[in-house]
Design a protein around this motif. Structure first.
Motif, PDB file in Angstrom:
ATOM      1  N   LEU A   8     -25.360 -25.726 -43.656  1.00  0.00           N
ATOM      2  CA  LEU A   8     -25.717 -25.255 -44.986  1.00  0.00           C
ATOM      3  C   LEU A   8     -25.787 -26.401 -45.980  1.00  0.00           C
ATOM      4  N   HIS A   9     -25.321 -27.558 -45.577  1.00  0.00           N
ATOM      5  CA  HIS A   9     -25.346 -28.675 -46.519  1.00  0.00           C
ATOM      6  C   HIS A   9     -26.736 -29.250 -46.687  1.00  0.00           C
ATOM      7  N   LEU A  10     -27.679 -28.380 -46.825  1.00  0.00           N
ATOM      8  CA  LEU A  10     -29.064 -28.743 -47.099  1.00  0.00           C
ATOM      9  C   LEU A  10     -29.167 -29.126 -48.552  1.00  0.00           C
ATOM     10  N   ASP A  11     -29.510 -30.351 -48.790  1.00  0.00           N
ATOM     11  CA  ASP A  11     -29.490 -30.819 -50.171  1.00  0.00           C
ATOM     12  C   ASP A  11     -30.910 -31.051 -50.649  1.00  0.00           C
ATOM     13  N   ALA A  17     -28.715 -22.600 -55.306  1.00  0.00           N
ATOM     14  CA  ALA A  17     -28.800 -21.275 -54.711  1.00  0.00           C
ATOM     15  C   ALA A  17     -29.984 -21.217 -53.767  1.00  0.00           C
ATOM     16  N   ARG A  18     -31.084 -21.861 -54.157  1.00  0.00           N
ATOM     17  CA  ARG A  18     -32.258 -21.817 -53.303  1.00  0.00           C
ATOM     18  C   ARG A  18     -32.071 -22.628 -52.041  1.00  0.00           C
ATOM     19  N   SER A  19     -31.328 -23.744 -52.118  1.00  0.00           N
ATOM     20  CA  SER A  19     -31.076 -24.532 -50.926  1.00  0.00           C
ATOM     21  C   SER A  19     -30.293 -23.713 -49.916  1.00  0.00           C
ATOM     22  N   ILE A  20     -29.253 -23.036 -50.390  1.00  0.00           N
ATOM     23  CA  ILE A  20     -28.427 -22.238 -49.499  1.00  0.00           C
ATOM     24  C   ILE A  20     -29.254 -21.090 -48.945  1.00  0.00           C
ATOM     25  N   GLU A  21     -30.004 -20.487 -49.833  1.00  0.00           N
ATOM     26  CA  GLU A  21     -30.875 -19.389 -49.419  1.00  0.00           C
ATOM     27  C   GLU A  21     -31.820 -19.878 -48.317  1.00  0.00           C
ATOM     28  N   SER A  22     -32.465 -21.024 -48.536  1.00  0.00           N
ATOM     29  CA  SER A  22     -33.414 -21.562 -47.553  1.00  0.00           C
ATOM     30  C   SER A  22     -32.711 -21.897 -46.253  1.00  0.00           C
ATOM     31  N   ALA A  23     -31.559 -22.529 -46.356  1.00  0.00           N
ATOM     32  CA  ALA A  23     -30.839 -22.942 -45.155  1.00  0.00           C
ATOM     33  C   ALA A  23     -30.453 -21.721 -44.330  1.00  0.00           C
ATOM     34  N   LEU A  24     -29.970 -20.695 -45.025  1.00  0.00           N
ATOM     35  CA  LEU A  24     -29.579 -19.474 -44.323  1.00  0.00           C
ATOM     36  C   LEU A  24     -30.797 -18.798 -43.710  1.00  0.00           C
ATOM     37  N   GLY A  54     -20.462 -17.562 -57.327  1.00  0.00           N
ATOM     38  CA  GLY A  54     -21.615 -16.764 -57.739  1.00  0.00           C
ATOM     39  C   GLY A  54     -22.913 -17.244 -57.088  1.00  0.00           C
ATOM     40  N   THR A  55     -22.996 -18.554 -56.872  1.00  0.00           N
ATOM     41  CA  THR A  55     -24.190 -19.110 -56.241  1.00  0.00           C
ATOM     42  C   THR A  55     -24.352 -18.570 -54.826  1.00  0.00           C
ATOM     43  N   VAL A  56     -23.244 -18.510 -54.106  1.00  0.00           N
ATOM     44  CA  VAL A  56     -23.286 -18.000 -52.735  1.00  0.00           C
ATOM     45  C   VAL A  56     -23.576 -16.503 -52.748  1.00  0.00           C
ATOM     46  N   VAL A  57     -22.923 -15.794 -53.673  1.00  0.00           N
ATOM     47  CA  VAL A  57     -23.145 -14.347 -53.772  1.00  0.00           C
ATOM     48  C   VAL A  57     -24.635 -14.078 -54.013  1.00  0.00           C
ATOM     49  N   ALA A  58     -25.238 -14.867 -54.896  1.00  0.00           N
ATOM     50  CA  ALA A  58     -26.646 -14.665 -55.231  1.00  0.00           C
ATOM     51  C   ALA A  58     -27.535 -14.911 -54.015  1.00  0.00           C
ATOM     52  N   ALA A  59     -27.217 -15.954 -53.253  1.00  0.00           N
ATOM     53  CA  ALA A  59     -28.022 -16.261 -52.066  1.00  0.00           C
ATOM     54  C   ALA A  59     -27.900 -15.132 -51.043  1.00  0.00           C
ATOM     55  N   GLY A  76     -18.089  -7.010 -44.321  1.00  0.00           N
ATOM     56  CA  GLY A  76     -18.709  -8.282 -44.670  1.00  0.00           C
ATOM     57  C   GLY A  76     -20.208  -8.300 -44.466  1.00  0.00           C
ATOM     58  N   THR A  77     -20.752  -9.514 -44.421  1.00  0.00           N
ATOM     59  CA  THR A  77     -22.198  -9.692 -44.339  1.00  0.00           C
ATOM     60  C   THR A  77     -22.549 -10.235 -42.965  1.00  0.00           C
ATOM     61  N   ARG A  78     -23.577  -9.618 -42.350  1.00  0.00           N
ATOM     62  CA  ARG A  78     -23.970 -10.043 -41.004  1.00  0.00           C
ATOM     63  C   ARG A  78     -25.465 -10.340 -40.964  1.00  0.00           C
ATOM     64  N   VAL A  79     -25.874 -11.084 -39.935  1.00  0.00           N
ATOM     65  CA  VAL A  79     -27.289 -11.345 -39.722  1.00  0.00           C
ATOM     66  C   VAL A  79     -27.938 -10.062 -39.203  1.00  0.00           C
ATOM     67  N   ALA A  80     -29.039  -9.680 -39.835  1.00  0.00           N
ATOM     68  CA  ALA A  80     -29.705  -8.442 -39.469  1.00  0.00           C
ATOM     69  C   ALA A  80     -30.385  -8.581 -38.111  1.00  0.00           C
TER      70      ALA A  80
END
Lengths: 458, 458
Positions: A8-11, A17-24, A54-59, A76-80
């Motif tokens: 997730l350390h996509l910089d 938020a978008r980096s984490i979103e993209s990485a995920l 909040g950044t992670v929650v948003a992603a 919790g949250t799982r991969v669909a």
């Protein structure tokens, strides 16, 4: 989940938020995270990554909305289970309203006129226009930009001094490379972490210039610095204007030190109470590199920016540009030149200015009902900074925003400060970001979130 | 004129004629070279810069045609008295026909369909599409490219592996940065000097791989190299195909050495005698980075290219992309996705293929009347290499070409060889370059130039 933390350390871009979103999203679509994988809790992941929860929650929320993740209370949250990747545009996405700064209201982007400009420009252009072309940019756009920045921002420019880039990010990467013999570029504190990372990526160091009510402090330029990156018309994120004395001092420093000032005029077209301050560049075109873009006036997705480069720097800048390997496609360049030449660009800016001015006024009026603390800075641009009492309060408000359907940017959490020491808290309210229909609901939701908040001048 | 000689050392893109042209044009427009200044002789300047005299002659001729320079027999070439800069498109330019390689016939570029695709794509796209977006490229284009390269070139690709770039130059700058821990990238000899310069600009070294009738020789990979840059489908400039044994050996090397192969598939769509050889990448998608672009199939002015990146390299590549600061504008990305999805891109390639195949056949037929020496390489792409007996003969032919109204590229002079030792001579005939109406006159002129030439196999 260690691997996930690392991956997730996509910089790769702002905001995070978008980096984490993209990485995920990539981790899910490539199967690196198989269906059913349980993701770490938002609190734990936020701590691992050193960012606001909040950044992670948003992603997570965005990826749930897109169908990549599923969230169930208690488990919790799982991969669909996505055997066929869903196409996001087909899914009714319940996106929270984005009040983070950094982009204009994209619903104002003139799709039709842009497409018409591409058509007109390509029809008018000669066959040779689709060749590799001049790396500095097409003659048409360089001339149009020179005329525009002279007229609208008082820049002293001629077409030969203009270099077209893929937005300001590209321009800064090019400048950092062109100046890398210098060693250190002083940058504003607070200022965009993304800009500091680009400078570091070119092998240079940065040094902080504390920003006060009159903008960056020239007395803080360290002796090792030989360039300064400033936002003189409307400091990002504080919103203040660089004062007259500071302007004079920065220019004197540049002459004495044989240094350069990079003037990031990212939203200079948008001032609401008076004429915007003219470009610093006009006072010394040999020492100031002027940088502008269409990202705020039209849309960042165009990836169109420009530099006005002092004569002595032109060859180093063109060499650095060549080293990035990137130039901007001809159709976009010619279309922008067409809109500038016809005055359509100016007309669009004027229309957008009316929209944003009204939002700024409404925001200030709402806040006046809640607190006596004014927004920091002048009425200009697409964002305003609301000072807060503490980083804890900032985190609380960002989290409360998400629960109320708002994405808010925290000044303390979002990497604006060079170091934790002396870092202050606040909300950077990107009132320019929401589409027109979402603005009033966003303002209402923001008012609720801010009721009783510990708003306090620094 | 010392200053001019230094200022002309603008090293900003291929081919060099354009760099010199740009540098001179800038020097005149900015007043650095005032009206009336006498320019150095073409022979002297060519020697100063270490390039072919014909290159300088061509640059002067172009600037005379545009009105920046004036040329008078006996008194040399001077800077014109241009109080108002002339607008080149308004001036009837008598351009010599360009038979240099590196670009397609730009008169084939479908201006109308491109503009229509921009319009359709923007109308269909959501508001959010004009945001900064995913640095790897828009989802629409990544999906369209994955489908296209799988179908047309046998690449094993999924959207998540595709990274959109501003053409191959940008892609190579990104890859060189992503691989810069490696130290050395082996590149083909002969091969494009511009590519070596980009690699050097990222802080890496290059090492030569001699190209024979079966392409680059894997036995020459030095032990310090950890990546190889190849043009397997149609070697540039020799035109040969990488043989089966060499393919196997390069892949084995990559696995043993933990190395990577960059497959520059710059004109893989254009093969005239049979189906093109499938992409090397399909044999080992973990070791081969596939690179393609729209520069030959549509036009280089679009600045649109793509990489298919092995999983382990995706994060380094996205980090390197972020460091260049450059991504491609959304309208161009969406328009290309639209043309790919509708099959219009394939149809355009098929139409262009018919044109270029015919030219290649006509060229070969003309040459057969003059010499028994065949063109080097297979019938493919947009250029062919004619081997010559000596560098002196190459220079003579390039000069004779200019006198006959032709711009020709000399293999020995144009920087293709890593070192002078073993460098051979030839003409790289870019039969794809002229517009349709100029092709037959160009072929006639070329035939005249080559009559009696010392054509000889190496």
């Amino acid at each position: 989940m260690d691997k996930l933390g690392i991956d997730l350390h996509l910089d790769v871009g702002e905001p995070r938020a978008r980096s984490i979103e993209s990485a995920l999203r990539e981790a899910v679509t490539t199967g690196r995270l198989p269906a059913g994988t349980r993701l770490p809790g938002t609190r734990g992941l936020a701590e691992d990554l050193g960012i606001a929860r909040g950044t992670v929650v948003a992603a997570y929320a965005q990826l749930v909305a897109e169908g990549w993740l599923v969230s169930a209370t208690g488990s919790g949250t799982r991969v669909a289970d996505v055997t066929l990747p869903p196409t996001p545009r087909d899914i009714p996405v319940r996106r929270v309203v984005d009040l983070r700064p950094g982009r204009p209201d994209l619903s104002l982007f003139p799709h039709g006129p842009w497409a018409a400009a591409v058509k007109r420009a390509l029809a008018a252009a000669g066959t040779g226009s689709m060749d590799y072309g001049d790396p500095a940019g097409s003659r048409e756009l360089r001339e149009a930009v020179a005329t525009y920045v002279s007229r609208a921002r008082g820049v002293r420019a001629e077409a030969g001094a203009v270099v077209i880039t893929s937005g300001f990010t590209h321009a800064l990467a090019v400048l950092a490379r062109a100046l890398r013999g210098s060693g250190t570029i002083a940058t504003e504190d607070p200022g965009l972490a993304h800009h500091r990372r680009l400078i570091h990526g070119a092998g240079l160091e940065t040094a902080p210039l504390r920003v006060g009510p009159d903008g960056a402090d020239p007395a803080e330029i360290p002796s090792r610095a030989s360039a300064v990156l400033l936002t003189p018309a409307h400091q990002h994120p504080r919103g203040v204007v660089l004062g007259q004395a500071a302007r004079t001092a920065f220019l004197a420093w540049a002459r004495d030190r044989d240094g350069y000032i990079i003037e990031d005029d990212y939203d200079g077209e948008f001032r609401y109470d008076k004429q915007p301050v003219g470009a610093l560049q006009a006072l010394d075109p040999d020492r100031v590199i002027f940088a502008g873009s269409a990202s705020k006036a039209l849309a960042p997705g165009l990836r169109l920016g420009w530099l006005v480069v002092p004569p002595r720097l032109r060859i180093p800048v063109l060499d650095a540009l060549a080293a990035t390997g990137a130039t901007v496609g001809t159709p976009g360049q010619l279309a922008l030149a067409d809109l500038l030449d016809r005055g359509d660009y100016d007309r669009h800016v004027r229309r957008a200015r009316v929209v944003y001015r009204k939002r700024r006024t409404e925001l200030a009026a709402r806040l006046a009902e809640l607190t006596e603390v004014p927004l920091d800075g002048v009425p200009a641009g697409l964002h305003a900074l609301l000072p807060l009492a503490s980083a804890r309060e900032e985190r609380r408000l960002v989290d409360a925003g998400l629960e109320g359907g708002l994405q808010l940017a925290g000044l303390h959490a979002a990497g604006y400060w060079h170091s934790a020491e002396g870092a202050k808290a606040g909300l950077i309210i990107g009132y320019g970001t929401p589409p027109q229909h979402a603005w009033r609901p966003a303002l209402d939701a923001l008012t609720e979130v801010l009721r009783g908040a510990e708003i306090a001048p620094w």
